[in-house]
Every structure is written in structure tokens, then in C-alpha cells.
Design a protein around this motif. Structure first.
Motif, short mmCIF file in Angstrom:
data_model
loop_
_atom_site.label_atom_id
_atom_site.label_comp_id
_atom_site.label_asym_id
_atom_site.label_seq_id
_atom_site.Cartn_x
_atom_site.Cartn_y
_atom_site.Cartn_z
N LEU A 211 24.11 10.75 14.63
CA LEU A 211 24.14 11.74 15.70
C LEU A 211 22.76 11.90 16.32
O LEU A 211 22.61 11.98 17.55
N ALA A 212 21.72 11.93 15.48
CA ALA A 212 20.35 12.11 15.96
C ALA A 212 19.94 10.98 16.89
O ALA A 212 19.30 11.21 17.93
N VAL A 213 20.30 9.75 16.54
CA VAL A 213 19.95 8.59 17.38
C VAL A 213 20.59 8.74 18.75
O VAL A 213 19.94 8.53 19.79
N ARG A 214 21.86 9.14 18.79
CA ARG A 214 22.55 9.29 20.08
C ARG A 214 21.99 10.48 20.87
O ARG A 214 21.82 10.40 22.08
N LEU A 215 21.69 11.56 20.17
CA LEU A 215 21.15 12.74 20.85
C LEU A 215 19.81 12.42 21.52
O LEU A 215 19.58 12.79 22.67
N GLU A 216 18.94 11.76 20.76
CA GLU A 216 17.62 11.46 21.32
C GLU A 216 17.74 10.51 22.51
O GLU A 216 17.07 10.67 23.53
N LYS A 217 18.63 9.53 22.38
CA LYS A 217 18.80 8.53 23.44
C LYS A 217 19.41 9.16 24.69
O LYS A 217 18.97 8.88 25.82
N GLU A 218 20.43 10.01 24.51
CA GLU A 218 21.18 10.52 25.67
C GLU A 218 20.59 11.78 26.29
O GLU A 218 20.84 12.06 27.47
N THR A 219 19.83 12.57 25.50
CA THR A 219 19.28 13.81 26.06
C THR A 219 17.77 13.73 26.28
O THR A 219 17.20 14.56 26.99
N GLY A 220 17.12 12.76 25.65
CA GLY A 220 15.67 12.65 25.75
C GLY A 220 14.92 13.65 24.90
O GLY A 220 13.69 13.73 24.94
N ALA A 221 15.65 14.41 24.09
CA ALA A 221 15.01 15.39 23.21
C ALA A 221 14.35 14.69 22.03
O ALA A 221 14.93 13.77 21.45
N LYS A 222 13.15 15.12 21.67
CA LYS A 222 12.43 14.54 20.55
C LYS A 222 12.88 15.20 19.26
O LYS A 222 12.61 16.38 19.01
N ILE A 223 13.59 14.46 18.43
CA ILE A 223 14.08 15.02 17.16
C ILE A 223 13.02 14.82 16.09
O ILE A 223 12.64 13.70 15.76
N CYS A 224 12.54 15.96 15.57
CA CYS A 224 11.45 15.94 14.60
C CYS A 224 11.92 16.10 13.16
O CYS A 224 11.23 15.67 12.24
N PHE A 225 13.07 16.76 12.98
CA PHE A 225 13.55 16.95 11.61
C PHE A 225 15.07 17.01 11.58
O PHE A 225 15.72 17.35 12.57
N ILE A 226 15.60 16.63 10.42
CA ILE A 226 17.04 16.72 10.16
C ILE A 226 17.22 17.49 8.86
O ILE A 226 16.68 17.10 7.82
N ASN A 227 17.96 18.60 8.95
CA ASN A 227 18.11 19.52 7.83
C ASN A 227 19.48 19.29 7.18
O ASN A 227 20.52 19.60 7.78
N LEU A 228 19.46 18.76 5.97
CA LEU A 228 20.71 18.47 5.24
C LEU A 228 21.32 19.72 4.61
O LEU A 228 22.39 19.65 3.99
N SER A 229 20.61 20.83 4.71
CA SER A 229 21.11 22.12 4.26
C SER A 229 21.43 22.12 2.76
O SER A 229 20.72 21.50 1.97
N GLY A 230 22.51 22.81 2.37
CA GLY A 230 22.86 22.91 0.94
C GLY A 230 24.04 22.04 0.61
O GLY A 230 24.27 21.01 1.21
#
Length: 427
Positions: A211-230
């Protein structure tokens, strides 16, 4: 396989001389060893950070143990933010993951410099009105809907959960946030609860990484972290094998290298928000058998009740019970193990096979280090118990005193009636 206690009968007999049952007891050694293992498991990721889920156990003494290992706080309310600030946890050491969030909570989180994790796309406007701007660093919670199946029949139902945004919404949210000035983005998701398998985190990670790869590619937003939560759980029953956090960390590492690195996203930090896994096995409820009753069933009555441990009464959760000093005796008596509330679900165990129990026996109810004391309440005028820490050197520290009747009455406007009552009783 029998679950072992981290304290002996002899130690408990000494402790009870000073601190009467019931009380929650925590194992400093176990907490520290687990924190070290967690750090080692994700040491391959330069930006890794565990944000301890404060809701699981809000005792500042215990949270400070985790802070020694560089862990932050995952907060979900104004008061949890207050607690975090009080122990010196501010800024990017706080992850604020909330839902149906009041204005003042967002304002306080922003004031502390916490990373805010938005639960819904409509919260973008709500947050902007609350604090006057959109933060440069922001996170969004994702909910794919449907059923999330891990393995071996373990599944959960994100589609029924009130949390998070749909895939379409999170894409729109990232575009809107980027337009409003956000520069650093994160993704958060919690798709299954209390999983006792090393496969959950890697499977969740793969879903979020893709999801992060597609988000960064399609929105141009810089993804700095991914939170796997609990969601990484603990073995409440004796037949379950505990999770291996190092194997889990390596599984996430493998998927990270498969998905993020080839996409040029090898600098993304991994976060977690574990509560149950970090603290659950390292706490227990210590209680004494004070009654036995033989009617249509055989009952053992304890001096603890559901206000001390709500999970069995609330949804039939299993907590293992050890009768101290009788660990090697046959489990040849069937009991309902109960508390004293005026509710029939006030039972720590139903039809549980245990050794014969006599009044005065000390019972240890396992795995109460998370969602144990924290879920306590005052129904029937019951008072919350003390919390004690069994330190590495064998000594015991009181880390929260037991409530007194004065605590129960303190929030009434007519509090003076309690003082008059005590005066009368003391005459």
C-alpha cells in the motif's frame, strides 16, 4: 504444559505480610528481558521504535522501565497524554492514535508535538479547526475491510471494526493532507487481535508495504514510517506456544527487503504499538481463597473479583490459575472460581480442573500485566487493588497503593458526609 509463575509461594507469603491480597504483581526481570528482545528483533531497521500501548497498563513505573530502552508511548486520550508528559515522554516519542476524538485531545497532542494518527478522513477538517493547521508530520489509519486471515484458522474481522479508513479514503486523505502542507507521512493498521503466530506481523507488513509503495507513487506523499500497531499476542492457555519476537522481526525484515527496498523506500522506519506482548505475561493477580460453596456446583470464592480483572467476566477470556504450593498435585476437582460482585459473570474460571483448594490458599491468576488493572472499575463500591513490582534483586516495591474508601467518595460534591461518617465510626 504447565504455566510457571515468576514468583514462589515463599516470596508471596512474605509479601502478603505487608501487602494483603488481592494485588497485581509485576516481574521487572521479565519486562526488561522482553524489551531487550524487542529491540534486538528490529535492530535491522534504523528508525524502529516501539510505542507502548498505554491503555494496556498505565502505571508510570512500568512505562519508565520501557522508556529505558528507547520506547515511546502510544496514547489514545487526554489523560494518557498527561501521563506521558509527566514522565518526560513528549514530541515524536508519542504516537496519538485515537477515534471519535474530542477537540481538546487533538489540541493537547499537537501542543506536545505528538505524531497524530488520524482514524477517519473527516478528521482532517476537524483537526485543522482544532489546532489551526495541519501538522507537517501526520499518519492515517487504514482498514481494508473484510476478513483478515493469518494462518491456522486465526482470523479477525476488520470489516466490522469502527477504526480506520478505506483504501479509497486513505488515498484521498494523503492528497488532501499533502495539499494542506503535510510533508512526512505514516500508515497505521491493526487487523487482528492477540495473534499467537509468528506470521501475523509479516503478513500485515506486506499488505502495508505494498500500500505504501502505491500511495507514494500515486499521491507523491513522502512516507517516512509504517506503524504495524499491536496484535502480537501471548499464550494465555498452557497449550499455546509463545510468539518468537526475533522470528517475527526477521519475517518483517524479509518482506521489507522484498517490497520496500526495490521501490527505493529502504529508509522507511518501522513502528509498533505493542501492549499485551510487552507486559501481559509479566503481571499476575495474587488472591486468596476465602470461601468455598457446594450447591449445584462447587465454588471457590476469592478476595479478588472482576473489578481486579475484568476480561473473564467481560468476554469469557481464559486466564490460567496456579494454586501456590499445589503445582504438582492432580487436577481432580472441578470448580467455578468466583469473586464477590452481585453479577453471575463474576467468575475467573468456569468448570476449571484444579487441585483441591482450601480456604487460605494463595492463587495466582496469570497474564494480567496488560488489560488487567487497567480495566478496573468500582462497581459494587469495590476498591482497586495495589500494584507491586518484584524487582530484579528480589525486593518488592509498591508502585500503586490500594484505593481507600476516601478515594471512592472523593468525587462527590457532598464529600464531607464521608468525613462525618468516619468521625462517627471512630467514636
Amino acid at each position: 504444559m504447565e504455566k510457571k509463575t515468576f514468583v514462589t509461594k515463599e516470596q508471596l507469603e512474605e509479601i502478603i505480610k505487608t501487602y494483603p491480597t488481592p494485588f497485581h504483581l509485576y516481574d521487572e526481570k521479565g519486562i526488561r528481558e522482553n524489551a531487550k528482545a524487542m529491540k534486538e528483533a528490529f535492530s535491522w531497521n534504523k528508525g524502529f521504535k516501539e510505542y507502548f500501548a498505554v491503555k494496556a497498563n498505565a502505571n508510570p513505573f512500568l512505562i519508565n522501565l520501557l522508556r529505558e530502552y528507547g520506547f515511546g508511548c502510544d496514547c489514545s486520550s487526554y489523560t494518557e497524554l498527561m501521563l506521558s508528559e509527566a514522565i518526560g515522554c513528549v514530541g515524536e516519542d508519542i504516537m496519538f492514535s485515537s477515534n471519535d476524538t474530542p477537540t481538546e485531545d487533538f489540541q493537547y497532542a499537537a501542543q506536545l508535538g505528538a505524531t497524530i494518527n488520524l482514524d477517519d478522513i473527516t478528521h482532517i477538517d476537524f483537526l485543522e479547526k482544532a489546532i489551526g493547521k495541519i501538522p507537517e508530520r501526520i499518519s492515517c489509519r487504514f482498514n481494508p475491510g473484510g476478513i483478515f486471515e493469518v494462518c491456522n484458522g486465526i482470523m479477525d474481522n476488520p470489516g466490522d471494526a469502527k477504526y480506520g479508513m478505506t483504501e479509497e479514503q486513505i488515498f484521498d486523505a494523503f492528497r488532501i493532507l499533502k495539499e494542506k502542507g503535510s510533508k512526512e507521512f505514516g500508515i497505521h493498521a491493526f487487523l487482528a487481535s492477540n495473534t499467537v503466530t509468528n506470521e501475523y506481523y509479516p503478513m500485515l507488513a506486506k499488505k502495508l508495504f505494498e500500500l505504501a509503495v502505491r500511495l507514494e507513487k500515486e499521491t507523491g506523499a513522502k512516507i517516512c514510517f509504517i506503524n504495524l500497531s499491536g496484535g502480537v499476542g501471548i499464550p494465555y492457555t498452557p497449550d499455546q506456544e509463545p510468539n518468537d519476537i526475533r522470528a517475527i522481526g526477521e519475517g518483517v525484515h524479509r518482506v521489507y527487503d522484498e517490497v520496500l527496498v526495490p521501490a527505493g523506500m529502504g529508509d522507511v522506519a518501522i513502528y509498533s504499538e505493542l501492549g499485551r506482548f510487552m507486559m501481559g505475561p509479566y503481571g499476575c493477580l495474587v488472591t486468596t481463597a476465602i470461601h468455598e460453596k457446594h450447591t449445584h456446583k462447587d465454588y471457590i470464592g476469592l478476595d479478588a473479583c472482576a473489578v481486579n480483572l475484568m476480561r473473564p467476566a467481560m468476554y469469557g477470556a481464559y486466564h490460567h490459575i496456579t494454586v501456590m504450593g499445589k503445582e504438582n498435585l492432580p487436577l481432580d476437582h472441578k470448580y467455578d472460581v468466583t469473586g464477590s460482585l452481585c453479577e453471575n459473570n463474576d467468575k475467573f474460571a468456569v468448570d476449571r480442573m484444579l487441585p483441591e483448594i482450601q480456604k487460605g490458599d494463595i492463587l495466582v491468576i496469570h497474564d494480567t500485566g496488560a488489560h488487567g488493572f487497567a480495566m478496573g472499575y468500582n462497581y459494587n463500591g469495590k476498591l482497586k487493588s495495589a500494584e507491586l513490582l518484584l524487582k530484579e534483586d528480589g525486593s518488592v516495591q509498591l508502585i500503586r497503593r490500594a484505593e481507600k474508601p476516601s478515594d471512592y467518595f472523593a468525587t462527590f460534591d457532598c464529600f464531607d458526609f464521608y468525613e462525618k461518617l468516619v468521625e462517627k465510626q471512630n467514636k
